[in-house]
Scaffold this motif. Structure first.
Motif, PDB file in Angstrom:
ATOM      1  N   ARG A 101       0.872  -1.186   0.000  1.00 24.95           N
ATOM      2  CA  ARG A 101       0.000   0.000   0.000  1.00 24.95           C
ATOM      3  C   ARG A 101       0.901   1.224   0.000  1.00 24.95           C
ATOM      4  NH1 ARG A 101      -3.551   0.096   4.975  1.00 24.95           N
ATOM      5  NH2 ARG A 101      -4.726   1.683   3.849  1.00 24.95           N
ATOM      6  N   THR A 102       0.685   2.114  -0.971  1.00 23.84           N
ATOM      7  CA  THR A 102       1.567   3.270  -1.155  1.00 23.84           C
ATOM      8  C   THR A 102       0.730   4.539  -1.186  1.00 23.84           C
ATOM      9  OG1 THR A 102       3.103   1.905  -2.440  1.00 23.84           O
ATOM     10  CG2 THR A 102       3.361   4.285  -2.612  1.00 23.84           C
ATOM     11  N   PHE A 103       1.208   5.550  -0.471  1.00 22.95           N
ATOM     12  CA  PHE A 103       0.493   6.825  -0.395  1.00 22.95           C
ATOM     13  C   PHE A 103       1.441   7.968  -0.738  1.00 22.95           C
ATOM     14  CE2 PHE A 103      -1.398   3.879   2.583  1.00 22.95           C
ATOM     15  CZ  PHE A 103      -2.763   4.038   2.412  1.00 22.95           C
ATOM     16  N   LEU A 104       0.893   8.997  -1.364  1.00 25.33           N
ATOM     17  CA  LEU A 104       1.580  10.273  -1.495  1.00 25.33           C
ATOM     18  C   LEU A 104       1.112  11.131  -0.328  1.00 25.33           C
ATOM     19  CD1 LEU A 104       3.360  12.311  -3.027  1.00 25.33           C
ATOM     20  CD2 LEU A 104       1.322  12.948  -4.339  1.00 25.33           C
ATOM     21  N   ALA A 105       2.034  11.454   0.559  1.00 26.71           N
ATOM     22  CA  ALA A 105       1.705  12.226   1.754  1.00 26.71           C
ATOM     23  C   ALA A 105       2.320  13.613   1.647  1.00 26.71           C
ATOM     24  CB  ALA A 105       2.231  11.521   3.005  1.00 26.71           C
ATOM     25  N   CYS A 163       3.312  16.619   3.872  1.00 28.15           N
ATOM     26  CA  CYS A 163       3.561  16.916   5.288  1.00 28.15           C
ATOM     27  C   CYS A 163       4.305  18.248   5.388  1.00 28.15           C
ATOM     28  CB  CYS A 163       4.395  15.816   5.943  1.00 28.15           C
ATOM     29  SG  CYS A 163       3.752  14.145   5.713  1.00 28.15           S
ATOM     30  N   GLY A 164       3.662  19.248   5.961  1.00 26.15           N
ATOM     31  CA  GLY A 164       4.314  20.539   6.084  1.00 26.15           C
ATOM     32  C   GLY A 164       4.716  21.138   4.761  1.00 26.15           C
ATOM     33  N   GLY A 165       3.932  20.874   3.733  1.00 24.78           N
ATOM     34  CA  GLY A 165       4.206  21.421   2.403  1.00 24.78           C
ATOM     35  C   GLY A 165       5.182  20.605   1.576  1.00 24.78           C
ATOM     36  N   GLU A 166       5.754  19.543   2.138  1.00 23.55           N
ATOM     37  CA  GLU A 166       6.693  18.683   1.412  1.00 23.55           C
ATOM     38  C   GLU A 166       6.017  17.352   1.076  1.00 23.55           C
ATOM     39  OE1 GLU A 166       9.705  19.508   0.425  1.00 23.55           O
ATOM     40  OE2 GLU A 166       9.752  21.474   1.425  1.00 23.55           O
ATOM     41  N   LYS A 167       6.393  16.777  -0.077  1.00 23.02           N
ATOM     42  CA  LYS A 167       5.799  15.520  -0.519  1.00 23.02           C
ATOM     43  C   LYS A 167       6.682  14.336  -0.119  1.00 23.02           C
ATOM     44  CE  LYS A 167       3.411  17.348  -4.615  1.00 23.02           C
ATOM     45  NZ  LYS A 167       3.310  17.245  -6.095  1.00 23.02           N
ATOM     46  N   TYR A 168       6.034  13.264   0.324  1.00 19.75           N
ATOM     47  CA  TYR A 168       6.732  12.040   0.720  1.00 19.75           C
ATOM     48  C   TYR A 168       5.986  10.826   0.172  1.00 19.75           C
ATOM     49  CZ  TYR A 168       9.057  15.100   4.070  1.00 19.75           C
ATOM     50  OH  TYR A 168       9.776  16.127   4.646  1.00 19.75           O
ATOM     51  N   VAL A 169       6.733   9.748  -0.026  1.00 22.39           N
ATOM     52  CA  VAL A 169       6.133   8.454  -0.361  1.00 22.39           C
ATOM     53  C   VAL A 169       6.060   7.647   0.927  1.00 22.39           C
ATOM     54  CG1 VAL A 169       6.385   6.304  -1.648  1.00 22.39           C
ATOM     55  CG2 VAL A 169       7.003   8.485  -2.725  1.00 22.39           C
ATOM     56  N   LEU A 170       4.842   7.288   1.329  1.00 20.40           N
ATOM     57  CA  LEU A 170       4.595   6.542   2.555  1.00 20.40           C
ATOM     58  C   LEU A 170       4.076   5.164   2.166  1.00 20.40           C
ATOM     59  CD1 LEU A 170       4.217   6.474   5.705  1.00 20.40           C
ATOM     60  CD2 LEU A 170       1.907   7.356   5.299  1.00 20.40           C
ATOM     61  N   GLN A 171       4.720   4.116   2.688  1.00 22.45           N
ATOM     62  CA  GLN A 171       4.343   2.758   2.299  1.00 22.45           C
ATOM     63  C   GLN A 171       4.142   1.859   3.504  1.00 22.45           C
ATOM     64  OE1 GLN A 171       7.617   1.701  -0.399  1.00 22.45           O
ATOM     65  NE2 GLN A 171       6.118   1.600  -2.062  1.00 22.45           N
TER      66      GLN A 171
END
Length: 320
Positions: free
Chosen positions: A28-32, A34-42
């Protein structure tokens, strides 16, 4: 725990925005955001990866190997730490996160760059060690997959004959004397992000295996619509050879063509197994979807077999 709060375990703000990405088959992969920055959360699929700690340990080892190489334009993601680990466990799920990388080009449209990336990966990892626990038991075990398929009913006999013939060929080519190396294990063009650097992602299946596995999977993934034009294979092969920097033996070079047949045939077998199984490996696929994909792969395998002489000539020219 609310998924929006998972980034806080890694010292980041909670996710203001969270979008599930459905490109992958397994995790399961999400584009998160956080505080204006993009992260890949898995979240790792613990059914597929039964030893997620070993998977994440391997990723640490890969990061360390790449960190020792200066001036390289090939990179791997940096997973943000949770204490002394690169993952966190919440409600029984294993989570990891890294900064989102914006692509500037499609790797499938840059086959030479993709080939060089995976060749470089094998070269940089040469001499390193992986965790003793495999990420997936018997992954890329053609014999094992074939045995499972043979236990199923309703598979076209001519298909089984073709795949069994391939199985015997692979047994002859990939004998015990052929060297195994650390390979990516899922070397498709989708697993490269071309940005300021070329970043190789989806490192979960990194394993000890043959260089031909990564080469074959990349050729298969780029040529999925047929090989009427062999220029993409020429570019992949030239890039792969450049990235490897001459570390392959003659026997390994001779095995590369058979890697194309192996990975194409193996994936066809795995989709046929899923077609006949209730619990499917490929998440979100129906039995009809799996059958359609298997038929595409079998057609691809036929083309690769028919063009064997040309593909072998391309390989030997690039590695001469």
């Amino acid at each position: 725990m609310d998924i929006r709060n998972i980034p806080t375990l890694f010292g980041l703000p909670e996710a203001d925005e969270l979008t599930e990405l459905n490109a992958g088959h397994i995790n399961r992969t999400f584009l998160a955001v956080c505080g204006g920055e993009k992260y890949v959360l898995q979240s790792l699929n613990r059914t597929v990866f039964r030893a997620p700690e070993a998977v994440m340990d391997n990723i640490s080892r890969i990061e360390n190997a790449f960190a020792k190489v200066s001036g390289c334009d090939i990179a791997v993601p940096h997973f943000i730490a949770y204490g002394d680990k690169n993952y966190a466990v919440a409600d029984g799920e294993v989570w990891r996160i890294y900064r989102y990388i914006t692509a500037t080009a499609e790797a499938a449209a840059e086959p030479a760059a993709a080939g060089r990336a995976f060749g470089t990966f094998i070269r940089i990892m040469d001499g390193s060690k992986l965790n003793s626990t495999p990420a997936i038991e018997r992954f890329h075990d053609f014999d094992g997959y074939f045995a499972v398929l043979a236990s199923k009913t309703g598979i076209d006999r001519s298909v089984m004959v073709t795949l069994d013939k391939l199985r015997h060929t692979l047994e002859q080519v990939f004998g015990s004397s052929l060297q195994k190396r650390i390979i990516h294990g899922d070397a498709k063009a989708d697993n490269i992000i071309i940005s300021e650097k070329m970043t190789i992602i989806d490192l979960d299946t990194v394993m000890y295996g043959y260089a031909a596995i990564d080469y074959g999977d990349l050729v298969r993934s780029v040529c999925k619509n047929g090989i009427t034009d062999l220029s993409a294979v020429r570019h992949i092969t030239a890039g792969f050879a450049q990235g490897l920097g001459g570390i392959l033996s003659d026997d390994e070079v001779n095995s590369l063509y058979y890697g194309i047949l192996w990975l194409t045939g193996e994936l066809a077998v795995r989709y046929l197994i899923d077609c006949k199984s209730e619990n499917k490996y490929f998440r979100g696929k129906t039995s009809a979807d799996c059958l359609d994909r298997a038929e595409q792969l079998l057609s691809q395998l036929k083309q690769f077999t028919e063009h064997g002489a040309e593909l072998t000539e391309i390989i030997h020219s690039a590695f001469a």
